[in-house]
Design an enzyme around this catalytic site. Structure first.
Site, PDB file in Angstrom:
ATOM      1  N   GLU A   1      22.201  98.462  44.442  1.00 33.62           N
ATOM      2  CA  GLU A   1      23.179  97.636  44.500  1.00 33.62           C
ATOM      3  C   GLU A   1      24.138  97.437  45.605  1.00 33.62           C
ATOM      4  O   GLU A   1      24.933  97.798  45.731  1.00 33.62           O
ATOM      5  CB  GLU A   1      24.318  98.015  43.387  1.00 33.62           C
TER       6      GLU A   1
ATOM      7  N   GLY B   1      26.311  95.545  48.373  1.00 40.13           N
ATOM      8  CA  GLY B   1      27.643  94.308  48.363  1.00 40.13           C
ATOM      9  C   GLY B   1      27.488  93.723  49.637  1.00 40.13           C
ATOM     10  O   GLY B   1      27.250  92.642  50.003  1.00 40.13           O
TER      11      GLY B   1
ATOM     12  N   ARG C   1      40.534  95.579  57.169  1.00 40.91           N
ATOM     13  CA  ARG C   1      39.276  96.561  57.571  1.00 40.91           C
ATOM     14  C   ARG C   1      39.657  97.372  58.775  1.00 40.91           C
ATOM     15  O   ARG C   1      39.583  98.521  58.761  1.00 40.91           O
ATOM     16  CB  ARG C   1      38.265  96.075  57.477  1.00 40.91           C
TER      17      ARG C   1
ATOM     18  N   CYS D   1      54.253  92.472  60.167  1.00 42.42           N
ATOM     19  CA  CYS D   1      55.217  93.372  60.790  1.00 42.42           C
ATOM     20  C   CYS D   1      54.877  94.706  60.750  1.00 42.42           C
ATOM     21  O   CYS D   1      55.327  95.845  60.337  1.00 42.42           O
ATOM     22  CB  CYS D   1      56.552  93.317  60.059  1.00 42.42           C
ATOM     23  N   GLU D   2      53.591  95.120  61.335  1.00 50.13           N
ATOM     24  CA  GLU D   2      53.067  96.486  61.705  1.00 50.13           C
ATOM     25  C   GLU D   2      52.317  96.286  62.860  1.00 50.13           C
ATOM     26  O   GLU D   2      51.434  95.417  63.277  1.00 50.13           O
ATOM     27  CB  GLU D   2      51.809  96.664  60.462  1.00 50.13           C
TER      28      GLU D   2
HETATM   29  C1  LIG Z   1      28.983 102.330  43.098  1.00 49.51           C
HETATM   30  C2  LIG Z   1      28.963 101.208  44.204  1.00 49.51           C
HETATM   31  N1  LIG Z   1      27.714 100.519  44.357  1.00 49.51           N
HETATM   32  C3  LIG Z   1      27.423  99.707  45.366  1.00 49.51           C
HETATM   33  C4  LIG Z   1      28.633  99.686  46.408  1.00 49.51           C
HETATM   34  C5  LIG Z   1      28.279  98.613  47.462  1.00 49.51           C
HETATM   35  O1  LIG Z   1      28.266  99.082  48.673  1.00 49.51           O
HETATM   36  P1  LIG Z   1      27.986  98.041  49.882  1.00 49.51           P
HETATM   37  O2  LIG Z   1      28.868  97.115  49.798  1.00 49.51           O
HETATM   38  O3  LIG Z   1      28.177  99.054  51.094  1.00 49.51           O
HETATM   39  O4  LIG Z   1      26.532  97.723  49.838  1.00 49.51           O
HETATM   40  C6  LIG Z   1      29.805 100.378  46.335  1.00 49.51           C
HETATM   41  C7  LIG Z   1      30.838 100.210  47.411  1.00 49.51           C
HETATM   42  O5  LIG Z   1      31.942 100.620  47.353  1.00 49.51           O
HETATM   43  C8  LIG Z   1      29.858 101.292  45.284  1.00 49.51           C
HETATM   44  O6  LIG Z   1      31.122 101.698  45.047  1.00 49.51           O
END
Ligand SMILES: Cc1ncc(COP(=O)(O)O)c(C=O)c1O
Length: 417
Positions: free
Chosen positions: A272, A274, A312, A343-344
């Site tokens: 998975e 992201g 980030r 303002c930081e």
């Molecule tokens: C359970 C889970 N799966 C997948 C991801 C995706 O991680 P990345 O974006 O680093 O691939 C995250 C990111 O926080 C996550 O918490």
């Protein structure tokens, strides 16, 4: 600078600044490469990286399932038209209402994170006369050597059933006694922005060993294994992530080897990602508003966004490359501290960014690899309207997120009189 065949200057003239610009070709190619690197494996886009309708639609059309971690992300997936069977529902504290929503929609897989949640699912399942197909989220005790805020696989984590404390075994044994919870798989995500494949390989080995142990203890063979996301990407020239193909190969080989050594059947795998899908395909474009020279100290360049559209750098000391996007310059490079308008003092875009020494008010700066955990973590700090986003490709631009207006910013306020 151009993206998708369009000049950044023209995009800003049409859609305003700051602006997220997503290169559709890059996003599709990257997603395809990931899917191809994991033949036979279900690739789920961890939508928390950027849970927006158009991005979900693109990655889904390239063969991805969609991971969600809240009712809001689930609703976004529904609006995007994602088939409900393709949705995986995560979260260490899903509410009763969120679990009922998942049950009523018929979400494909629920990733169970705690004993409380197992019991909550059992109760909701018996009330609604349904059985939840779940993966148990395991905390495998793997330290992924990444920023402490994005480490999730080590023992002292808020996520999942801790393997070393015997909680994973307990959770499985408990789940087997439930009538409305059907454990079809196990899940482990060890963290984010991880370079190298060793931690992923270790995760695969630990998880297959666990499945083999469960089979031995209970005579039940679990057929699905989700090994999480977390592949590191290139934010700066100093970052050297492994190629997606190599990552896929190493992980698949590790699972195969571990299955052979435990005489365990190859499970249906899932991963998975992201960040690895969406981050590199996107840049944020800002306009320079002020240049403040402090002789002998540094030069501050302030842009028209900052920590409200990219937290980030403030949150993780993250770095992104920055480039001049609106014109060419032969000027020698100088180190500028690029900051936002909030303002930081921690409102940093990039410390000591090497940019042409003639940088001036009105120039456009492009910040690289901002597709993940920027828009999704954006706020209205200092009541800044959040930027819009456009998708570019083949010389065409399409708005995919409308820029907020000042009225949007006060839309939820309720005046006393
Ligand atoms: C359970 C889970 N799966 C997948 C991801 C995706 O991680 P990345 O974006 O680093 O691939 C995250 C990111 O926080 C996550 O918490």
């Amino acid at each position: 600078m151009t993206l998708g065949g369009l000049a950044i200057t023209d995009l800003v003239a049409e859609f305003g600044s700051p602006l997220w610009v997503v290169d559709e070709h890059d996003l599709r190619t990257r997603t395809r490469a990931y899917v191809e690197a994991f033949p036979g494996v279900r690739v789920a886009y961890a939508s928390k990286a950027w849970p927006t309708v158009a991005v979900m639609q693109i990655v889904s059309s390239e063969g991805c399932l969609i991971d969600v971690a809240s009712a809001g992300e689930l609703h976004t997936a529904m609006v995007a038209g994602i088939p409900v069977a393709d949705i995986v529902f995560h979260g260490n504290n899903k509410s009763e209402a969120e679990l009922r929503m998942a049950a009523e929609l018929g979400v494909g897989r629920i990733v169970v994170d705690s004993f409380d949640e197992l019991d909550r699912l059992e109760r909701i399942g018996s009330e609604l006369a349904c059985v939840f197909d779940v993966w148990l989220r395991i905390t495998p005790g793997i330290d992924a050597h990444t920023h402490e805020y994005v480490r999730t696989g080590h023992d002292d984590a808020k996520f999942g059933f801790t393997l070393s404390l015997g909680l994973a075994d307990k959770a499985f044994a408990h789940a087997l006694e439930l009538s409305n919870v059907n454990v079809v798989g196990a899940h482990a995500h060890i963290g984010s922005q991880i370079f190298g494949t060793d931690p992923f390989v270790a995760n695969a080995e630990v998880m297959v060993e666990l499945l083999a142990r469960w089979r031995e203890a209970h005579g039940v063979t679990i057929g699905e294994l989700n090994l999480g996301g977390g592949m590191g990407i290139r934010y700066t020239h100093e970052d050297h992530p492994v190629a997606i193909a190599r990552y896929g190969k190493d992980v698949l080989e590790a699972v195969r080897r571990a299955c052979e050594s435990h005489d365990f059947p190859m499970p249906q795998l899932a991963v998975e990602p992201g960040r690895a899908l969406i981050a590199p395909s996107t840049v944020t474009v800002y306009t320079v508003g002020t240049v403040k020279k402090l002789p002998g100290i540094r030069t501050y360049v302030s842009v028209d966004g900052g920590m409200s559209d990219n937290i980030r750098p403030a949150l993780y000391d993250a770095e992104h490359e920055v480039a001049l996007a609106s014109r060419e310059s032969d000027a020698e490079l100088a180190a500028y501290t690029v900051v936002g308008k909030h303002c930081e003092s921690g409102d940093l875009v990039r410390e000591r960014a090497p940019l042409p020494g003639d940088l001036a008010v009105g120039d456009l700066l492009a910040v690289a690899a901002t597709g993940a955990y920027t828009a999704s973590m954006a706020s209205n700090y200092n009541r800044l309207p959040r930027p819009g986003a456009v998708l570019v490709g083949d010389g065409r631009a399409r708005a995919i997120v409308r820029r907020e207006t000042l009225d949007d910013v006060v839309a939820r306020d309720i005046a006393l009189h």
